[in-house]
Design an enzyme around this catalytic site. Structure first.
Site, PDB file in Angstrom:
ATOM      1  N   HIS A 143       0.835  -1.201   0.000  1.00 27.75           N
ATOM      2  CA  HIS A 143       0.000   0.000   0.000  1.00 27.75           C
ATOM      3  C   HIS A 143       0.874   1.257   0.000  1.00 27.75           C
ATOM      4  CE1 HIS A 143      -3.236   2.794   0.957  1.00 27.75           C
ATOM      5  NE2 HIS A 143      -4.057   1.819   0.591  1.00 27.75           N
ATOM      6  N   PRO A 144       0.539   2.232  -0.871  1.00 30.63           N
ATOM      7  CA  PRO A 144       1.406   3.408  -1.048  1.00 30.63           C
ATOM      8  C   PRO A 144       1.074   4.601  -0.166  1.00 30.63           C
ATOM      9  CG  PRO A 144      -0.294   3.429  -2.723  1.00 30.63           C
ATOM     10  CD  PRO A 144      -0.548   2.198  -1.879  1.00 30.63           C
ATOM     11  N   CYS A 145       0.252   4.426   0.861  1.00 28.92           N
ATOM     12  CA  CYS A 145      -0.241   5.577   1.615  1.00 28.92           C
ATOM     13  C   CYS A 145       0.876   6.411   2.242  1.00 28.92           C
ATOM     14  CB  CYS A 145      -1.234   5.138   2.681  1.00 28.92           C
ATOM     15  SG  CYS A 145      -0.585   3.974   3.894  1.00 28.92           S
ATOM     16  N   ALA A 146       2.002   5.804   2.606  1.00 24.95           N
ATOM     17  CA  ALA A 146       3.072   6.562   3.253  1.00 24.95           C
ATOM     18  C   ALA A 146       4.319   6.682   2.379  1.00 24.95           C
ATOM     19  CB  ALA A 146       3.450   5.892   4.582  1.00 24.95           C
TER      20      ALA A 146
END
Length: 220
Positions: free
Chosen positions: A169-172
């Site tokens: 997941h690329p959220c951060a």
């Protein structure tokens, strides 16, 4: 065209495409073990016509021997767990113990960063579950997944293939990429673009057991 990485750790679509082209070019210039496949660019098609701007990076057909022992021959053993690791030789075999992995790097329009999609399958084509993938990950990868707040695996539809793939997941991503880029500022644009993806791969690769060639980090 705004190709250089932004100061906030994000990357424009033009920047991603240019960075991908720089990585493919550099990969062909460095010496990589013959058992490792090449990074390639796969353009997306619209109405049967390849797009000039949309596509993704692909590293397909990476073999891992998942028998009684992990048969990897490291050219340079980095036992301290540093981000930069030497390339290793993946054993290719026709035995039932071999798993084959495909890795795709796709641009996220929402987060404006690259995203790693991956899947693994047995030699007979049966897809691996996440638990099966984790079972054969290096201990350092399991540590990264267990302890890092920046890397966790989800299952989502591949934006270009319309099938479910595992993804980090690329959220951060933009947060830790900003930190990495601040530590290594490069004046020459092409080197800066290459540095973005090589630095990004050095982090996400740790989470999925994907090592990259040490020479990829070096200027040509």
């Amino acid at each position: 065209m705004g190709g250089s990485p932004a100061g906030d750790g994000t990357l424009s679509l033009d920047g991603f495409n240019a960075s991908a082209a720089a990585l493919v070019k550099r990969w062909k210039e460095i010496e990589v073990d013959d058992s490792l496949p090449d990074w390639t660019w796969k353009p997306c098609s619209k109405m049967g016509v390849p797009s000039e701007v949309e596509g993704y990076l692909a590293l397909e057909g990476v073999y891992r021997d998942c028998g009684g022992s992990q048969e990897q021959i490291d050219e340079n053993d980095n036992s301290d767990g540093a981000d930069v690791v030497a390339c290793d030789t993946w054993v290719q075999s026709c035995s039932d113990n071999v798993h084959v992995y495909d890795f795709h790097v796709v641009y996220s329009y929402s987060y404006k960063v690259p995203v790693l999609y991956f899947q693994g399958h047995r030699s007979d084509g049966q897809l691996l579950t996440l638990d099966e993938i984790k079972q054969h990950l290096p201990s350092n990868s399991l540590k990264v997944l267990g302890e890092s707040k920046w890397t966790f695996i989800t299952r989502e539809e591949h934006p270009h293939l319309s099938r479910p793939w595992f993804t980090l997941h690329p959220c951060a991503t933009s947060d830790w990429m900003k930190l990495l880029l601040e530590q290594s500022k490069v004046a020459i644009e092409e080197q800066s673009l290459l540095r973005y993806l090589s630095a990004w791969l050095s982090v996400v690769g740790q989470a999925v057991g994907l090592k990259i060639a040490l020479e990829l980090h070096c200027n040509s």
